[in-house]
Scaffold this motif. Structure first.
Motif, PDB file in Angstrom:
ATOM      1  N   ILE A   1       0.829  -1.199   0.000  1.00  0.00           N
ATOM      2  CA  ILE A   1       0.000   0.000   0.000  1.00  0.00           C
ATOM      3  C   ILE A   1       0.870   1.258   0.000  1.00  0.00           C
ATOM      4  O   ILE A   1       1.853   1.360   0.722  1.00  0.00           O
ATOM      5  CB  ILE A   1      -0.971   0.023   1.209  1.00  0.00           C
ATOM      6  CG1 ILE A   1      -1.909   1.261   1.120  1.00  0.00           C
ATOM      7  CG2 ILE A   1      -0.200   0.012   2.529  1.00  0.00           C
ATOM      8  CD1 ILE A   1      -2.887   1.222  -0.004  1.00  0.00           C
ATOM      9  N   SER A   2       0.517   2.186  -0.858  1.00  0.00           N
ATOM     10  CA  SER A   2       1.082   3.534  -0.867  1.00  0.00           C
ATOM     11  C   SER A   2      -0.102   4.477  -0.816  1.00  0.00           C
ATOM     12  O   SER A   2      -0.975   4.436  -1.685  1.00  0.00           O
ATOM     13  CB  SER A   2       1.919   3.758  -2.131  1.00  0.00           C
ATOM     14  OG  SER A   2       2.253   5.123  -2.266  1.00  0.00           O
ATOM     15  N   TRP A   3      -0.148   5.353   0.191  1.00  0.00           N
ATOM     16  CA  TRP A   3      -1.339   6.164   0.487  1.00  0.00           C
ATOM     17  C   TRP A   3      -0.859   7.594   0.615  1.00  0.00           C
ATOM     18  O   TRP A   3      -0.183   7.951   1.572  1.00  0.00           O
ATOM     19  CB  TRP A   3      -1.940   5.638   1.774  1.00  0.00           C
ATOM     20  CG  TRP A   3      -3.248   6.181   2.250  1.00  0.00           C
ATOM     21  CD1 TRP A   3      -3.457   6.921   3.368  1.00  0.00           C
ATOM     22  CD2 TRP A   3      -4.550   5.955   1.683  1.00  0.00           C
ATOM     23  NE1 TRP A   3      -4.795   7.189   3.537  1.00  0.00           N
ATOM     24  CE2 TRP A   3      -5.492   6.602   2.511  1.00  0.00           C
ATOM     25  CE3 TRP A   3      -4.995   5.287   0.539  1.00  0.00           C
ATOM     26  CZ2 TRP A   3      -6.864   6.598   2.235  1.00  0.00           C
ATOM     27  CZ3 TRP A   3      -6.351   5.274   0.273  1.00  0.00           C
ATOM     28  CH2 TRP A   3      -7.271   5.916   1.108  1.00  0.00           C
ATOM     29  N   ALA A   4      -1.183   8.428  -0.366  1.00  0.00           N
ATOM     30  CA  ALA A   4      -0.576   9.756  -0.432  1.00  0.00           C
ATOM     31  C   ALA A   4      -1.619  10.813  -0.736  1.00  0.00           C
ATOM     32  O   ALA A   4      -2.424  10.667  -1.661  1.00  0.00           O
ATOM     33  CB  ALA A   4       0.515   9.782  -1.498  1.00  0.00           C
ATOM     34  N   LEU A   5      -1.593  11.894   0.032  1.00  0.00           N
ATOM     35  CA  LEU A   5      -2.450  13.042  -0.200  1.00  0.00           C
ATOM     36  C   LEU A   5      -1.558  14.237  -0.510  1.00  0.00           C
ATOM     37  O   LEU A   5      -0.771  14.670   0.333  1.00  0.00           O
ATOM     38  CB  LEU A   5      -3.310  13.323   1.041  1.00  0.00           C
ATOM     39  CG  LEU A   5      -4.401  14.398   0.925  1.00  0.00           C
ATOM     40  CD1 LEU A   5      -5.400  14.040  -0.180  1.00  0.00           C
ATOM     41  CD2 LEU A   5      -5.119  14.567   2.251  1.00  0.00           C
ATOM     42  N   THR A   6      -1.659  14.738  -1.731  1.00  0.00           N
ATOM     43  CA  THR A   6      -0.737  15.750  -2.246  1.00  0.00           C
ATOM     44  C   THR A   6      -1.453  17.081  -2.450  1.00  0.00           C
ATOM     45  O   THR A   6      -2.609  17.117  -2.862  1.00  0.00           O
ATOM     46  CB  THR A   6      -0.126  15.277  -3.582  1.00  0.00           C
ATOM     47  OG1 THR A   6       0.654  14.111  -3.341  1.00  0.00           O
ATOM     48  CG2 THR A   6       0.760  16.349  -4.202  1.00  0.00           C
ATOM     49  N   PHE A   7      -0.726  18.170  -2.203  1.00  0.00           N
ATOM     50  CA  PHE A   7      -1.266  19.518  -2.340  1.00  0.00           C
ATOM     51  C   PHE A   7      -0.411  20.328  -3.308  1.00  0.00           C
ATOM     52  O   PHE A   7       0.819  20.262  -3.272  1.00  0.00           O
ATOM     53  CB  PHE A   7      -1.312  20.211  -0.978  1.00  0.00           C
ATOM     54  CG  PHE A   7      -2.028  19.410   0.063  1.00  0.00           C
ATOM     55  CD1 PHE A   7      -3.409  19.292   0.035  1.00  0.00           C
ATOM     56  CD2 PHE A   7      -1.324  18.731   1.053  1.00  0.00           C
ATOM     57  CE1 PHE A   7      -4.075  18.527   0.986  1.00  0.00           C
ATOM     58  CE2 PHE A   7      -1.975  17.977   2.002  1.00  0.00           C
ATOM     59  CZ  PHE A   7      -3.365  17.866   1.975  1.00  0.00           C
ATOM     60  N   GLU A   8      -1.104  21.079  -4.173  1.00  0.00           N
ATOM     61  CA  GLU A   8      -0.428  21.869  -5.200  1.00  0.00           C
ATOM     62  C   GLU A   8      -1.052  23.256  -5.263  1.00  0.00           C
ATOM     63  O   GLU A   8      -2.277  23.384  -5.334  1.00  0.00           O
ATOM     64  CB  GLU A   8      -0.546  21.169  -6.556  1.00  0.00           C
ATOM     65  CG  GLU A   8       0.123  21.909  -7.695  1.00  0.00           C
ATOM     66  CD  GLU A   8       0.200  21.084  -8.970  1.00  0.00           C
ATOM     67  OE1 GLU A   8       0.866  21.539  -9.920  1.00  0.00           O
ATOM     68  OE2 GLU A   8      -0.406  19.988  -9.017  1.00  0.00           O
ATOM     69  N   PRO A   9      -0.248  24.313  -5.267  1.00  0.00           N
ATOM     70  CA  PRO A   9      -0.811  25.660  -5.335  1.00  0.00           C
ATOM     71  C   PRO A   9      -1.394  25.982  -6.714  1.00  0.00           C
ATOM     72  O   PRO A   9      -0.859  25.571  -7.743  1.00  0.00           O
ATOM     73  CB  PRO A   9       0.404  26.564  -5.059  1.00  0.00           C
ATOM     74  CG  PRO A   9       1.449  25.679  -4.457  1.00  0.00           C
ATOM     75  CD  PRO A   9       1.208  24.330  -5.055  1.00  0.00           C
ATOM     76  N   VAL A  10      -2.491  26.735  -6.707  1.00  0.00           N
ATOM     77  CA  VAL A  10      -2.985  27.391  -7.919  1.00  0.00           C
ATOM     78  C   VAL A  10      -2.858  28.888  -7.666  1.00  0.00           C
ATOM     79  O   VAL A  10      -3.524  29.440  -6.786  1.00  0.00           O
ATOM     80  CB  VAL A  10      -4.447  27.029  -8.221  1.00  0.00           C
ATOM     81  CG1 VAL A  10      -4.929  27.785  -9.461  1.00  0.00           C
ATOM     82  CG2 VAL A  10      -4.592  25.538  -8.437  1.00  0.00           C
ATOM     83  N   VAL A  11      -1.976  29.523  -8.431  1.00  0.00           N
ATOM     84  CA  VAL A  11      -1.627  30.923  -8.183  1.00  0.00           C
ATOM     85  C   VAL A  11      -2.029  31.780  -9.384  1.00  0.00           C
ATOM     86  O   VAL A  11      -2.346  31.283 -10.463  1.00  0.00           O
ATOM     87  CB  VAL A  11      -0.116  31.058  -7.894  1.00  0.00           C
ATOM     88  CG1 VAL A  11       0.241  30.356  -6.594  1.00  0.00           C
ATOM     89  CG2 VAL A  11       0.724  30.493  -9.044  1.00  0.00           C
ATOM     90  N   GLN A  12      -1.981  33.088  -9.195  1.00  0.00           N
ATOM     91  CA  GLN A  12      -2.492  34.013 -10.184  1.00  0.00           C
ATOM     92  C   GLN A  12      -1.754  33.915 -11.515  1.00  0.00           C
ATOM     93  O   GLN A  12      -2.345  34.111 -12.580  1.00  0.00           O
ATOM     94  CB  GLN A  12      -2.424  35.449  -9.653  1.00  0.00           C
ATOM     95  CG  GLN A  12      -3.137  36.472 -10.535  1.00  0.00           C
ATOM     96  CD  GLN A  12      -4.612  36.175 -10.715  1.00  0.00           C
ATOM     97  OE1 GLN A  12      -5.303  35.853  -9.749  1.00  0.00           O
ATOM     98  NE2 GLN A  12      -5.111  36.274 -11.954  1.00  0.00           N
ATOM     99  N   SER A  13      -0.468  33.613 -11.488  1.00  0.00           N
ATOM    100  CA  SER A  13       0.285  33.550 -12.741  1.00  0.00           C
ATOM    101  C   SER A  13      -0.251  32.466 -13.671  1.00  0.00           C
ATOM    102  O   SER A  13      -0.207  32.610 -14.896  1.00  0.00           O
ATOM    103  CB  SER A  13       1.779  33.319 -12.463  1.00  0.00           C
ATOM    104  OG  SER A  13       1.983  32.107 -11.763  1.00  0.00           O
ATOM    105  N   ILE A  14      -0.786  31.382 -13.102  1.00  0.00           N
ATOM    106  CA  ILE A  14      -1.407  30.337 -13.932  1.00  0.00           C
ATOM    107  C   ILE A  14      -2.640  30.884 -14.629  1.00  0.00           C
ATOM    108  O   ILE A  14      -2.842  30.685 -15.838  1.00  0.00           O
ATOM    109  CB  ILE A  14      -1.774  29.116 -13.069  1.00  0.00           C
ATOM    110  CG1 ILE A  14      -0.522  28.477 -12.465  1.00  0.00           C
ATOM    111  CG2 ILE A  14      -2.551  28.088 -13.888  1.00  0.00           C
ATOM    112  CD1 ILE A  14      -0.818  27.332 -11.511  1.00  0.00           C
TER     113      ILE A  14
END
Length: 504
Positions: free
Chosen positions: A380-393
């Protein structure tokens, strides 16, 4: 760092740098034997040399190269491997006329059953459509839909160029782009879809169309996030941008000493009014083999050691190890692929919320509690990932003609995308992992709503089968997608005969 810690750290990199892609609905994709035989026979009249059947080497090669175990276990009646848009045109015309169910595969790097393969139907494997051609001034690159991103990154790197595609080398060029597409350098270049100048697509009537800002412009915009609802994309023309060497890699932290600092640093980094668009970040809460860690993946789109953009992270306590260095986009992409083994079961989900350190700490508590539901499962590999959404995108989206994702306006502190990536060894464990994922998703949504921070956007490339990402784009975009699909596919071929993928 001890040998045991290094082993755990290497496993952790897979979750932080290779978030799985995939979108599919839980449909019964089986087809009667008689119908499937007739469909394959119909194709054989015009495309016999490009068809493969069970027991053939070409058929086995296609199945074995799917990223997930569930993708490998689906057995179509036949597999078509076109080498031109005309082949695809002929195939779609025949399949639509015969009411034959089929699937379309680019890289086959999807996470949910039925997205790019079909039991007893016809699978169109686009991997031989892999031509890559730079324009004379190198500002544009024409890419076959089946080209793998790792190959594309390597070709472009030799010219000092890249595009803002997804991360893992095995992902196909079209699949993630049709879902929006986020990768190593998106803060400066936007979603992968935002760099698309033109799509070549075979629509349900078998016509080969071009969709760009001037020709079929509604279709062009719809394809920038609308998934597989409009036809078979055979080629994409991307705008390139200059980049050679970059700085990047992973740093791992013990949660007990690191989670508070990482959460605050992430929130400050994302909300910085002077955000450096060269800086890209993933933060992952990760569990495997009885060990829990936090991983940060940093990428800076220039060969600058320890750039100031990530300065809020450097003093943090609890760091277990750091593998950052001057590297390249192809190297980062290859590492992502190598650290995420083929042949495992995979489940994902996606959620979005207003950037907040308090929410990240809430979610750490929720994530830690969720481990009990999966910790005994094999591999088992159990991962919760967070990524920014910023104005430049978002600025990039607006500058390149818009997309359908519904992210035109951000709060001042930015948004955070959250993704679950769960991998495990046995198909019989799928119900248990799926139930644990559903419970975790419900808890994440509840926590973000409680703080008034929930956002409806659901990233198509990470959504779970039970989610409805198109409705999260907003009512105007959703209605636009439905009307565009009706215009180019009035017979609903890609809503009914292509059951895999999210439907409108």
């Amino acid at each position: 760092m001890s040998i045991a810690s290094l082993s755990r750290f290497s496993a952790l990199l897979a979750a932080a740098s290779c978030i799985s892609l995939g979108y599919a609905t839980p449909v019964d994709t089986s087809v009667s034997a008689a119908t499937s035989s007739l469909c394959c026979q119909s194709l054989s009249a015009s495309l016999s040399a490009k068809l493969s059947y069970p027991s053939s080497a070409a058929y086995a090669d296609s199945l074995s190269s799917y990223w997930t175990q569930q993708g490998q276990l689906i057995t179509p009646a036949c597999i078509l491997t076109p080498t031109s848009a005309r082949d695809v045109s002929v195939a779609v015309s025949i399949l639509a006329r015969g009411s034959c169910q089929f699937a379309v595969r680019s890289g086959g790097h999807t996470s949910v059953t039925g997205a790019s393969n079909i039991q007893d139907g016809v699978t169109i494997d686009l991997r031989s459509l892999d031509a890559t051609t730079l324009s004379s001034d190198k500002s544009l690159v024409s890419v076959g839909a089946g080209q793998r991103l790792g190959n594309l990154y390597s070709i472009l790197h030799e010219q000092g160029l890249s595009i803002p595609g997804a991360r893992a080398a095995g992902i196909g060029a079209s699949g993630s782009t049709l879902g929006g597409g986020l990768g190593f350098i998106n803060p400066s270049q936007g979603f992968a879809a935002d760099s698309v100048v033109e799509f070549e697509i075979v629509t349900a009537d078998g016509k080969i169309r071009r969709a760009n800002k001037k020709e079929n412009s509604d279709l062009w915009r719809a394809l920038k996030g609308g998934g597989n609802n409009f036809g078979v994309v055979t080629q994409i023309v991307f705008q390139t941008f200059p980049v050679k060497d970059v700085w990047g890699g992973n740093a791992a932290y013990l949660p007990a000493t690191g989670v508070n600092g990482v959460a605050k640093a992430f929130a400050d980094f994302t909300a910085d009014p002077n955000y450096d668009p060269n800086a890209s970040l993933l933060v992952t809460y990760y569990f495997t083999q009885g060990f829990t860690q936090i991983a940060n993946l940093y990428v800076y789109a220039a060969p600058t050691e320890n750039p100031a953009a990530f300065g809020v992270f450097y003093p943090l306590e609890g760091q277990l190890g750091n593998q950052t260095s001057i590297t390249t986009v192809p190297a980062l992409s290859a590492a992502s692929e190598a650290q995420s083994p083929h042949g495992l079961q995979q489940i994902t989900f996606a959620v979005t919320f207003v950037n907040s350190a308090e929410i990240l700490l809430d979610l750490w508590t929720i994530f830690e509690a969720s481990i009990a539901g999966v910790q005994s499962l094999e591999r088992i590999s159990w991962a919760l990932t967070f990524e920014p959404v910023v104005q430049s995108i978002i600025d990039r989206t607006k500058a390149t003609g818009g997309n359908v994702l519904g992210l035109e306006v951000l709060p001042p502190q930015g948004l955070t995308l959250g993704f679950l990536s769960a991998s495990f060894a046995k198909a019989e464990d799928y119900p248990a992992v799926s139930a644990a994922a559903d419970k975790l998703l419900a808890s994440v949504i509840s926590a973000t709503k409680k703080r008034g921070a929930y956002h409806p956007y659901i990233d198509l490339n990470h959504a779970k089968a039970s989610q409805q990402p198109f409705k999260g784009y907003g009512s105007a975009n959703y209605e636009f997608l439905k009307s565009t699909a009706k215009k180019y596919d009035p017979g609903r071929v890609f809503q009914t005969l292509v059951p895999g993928g999210f439907k409108l």
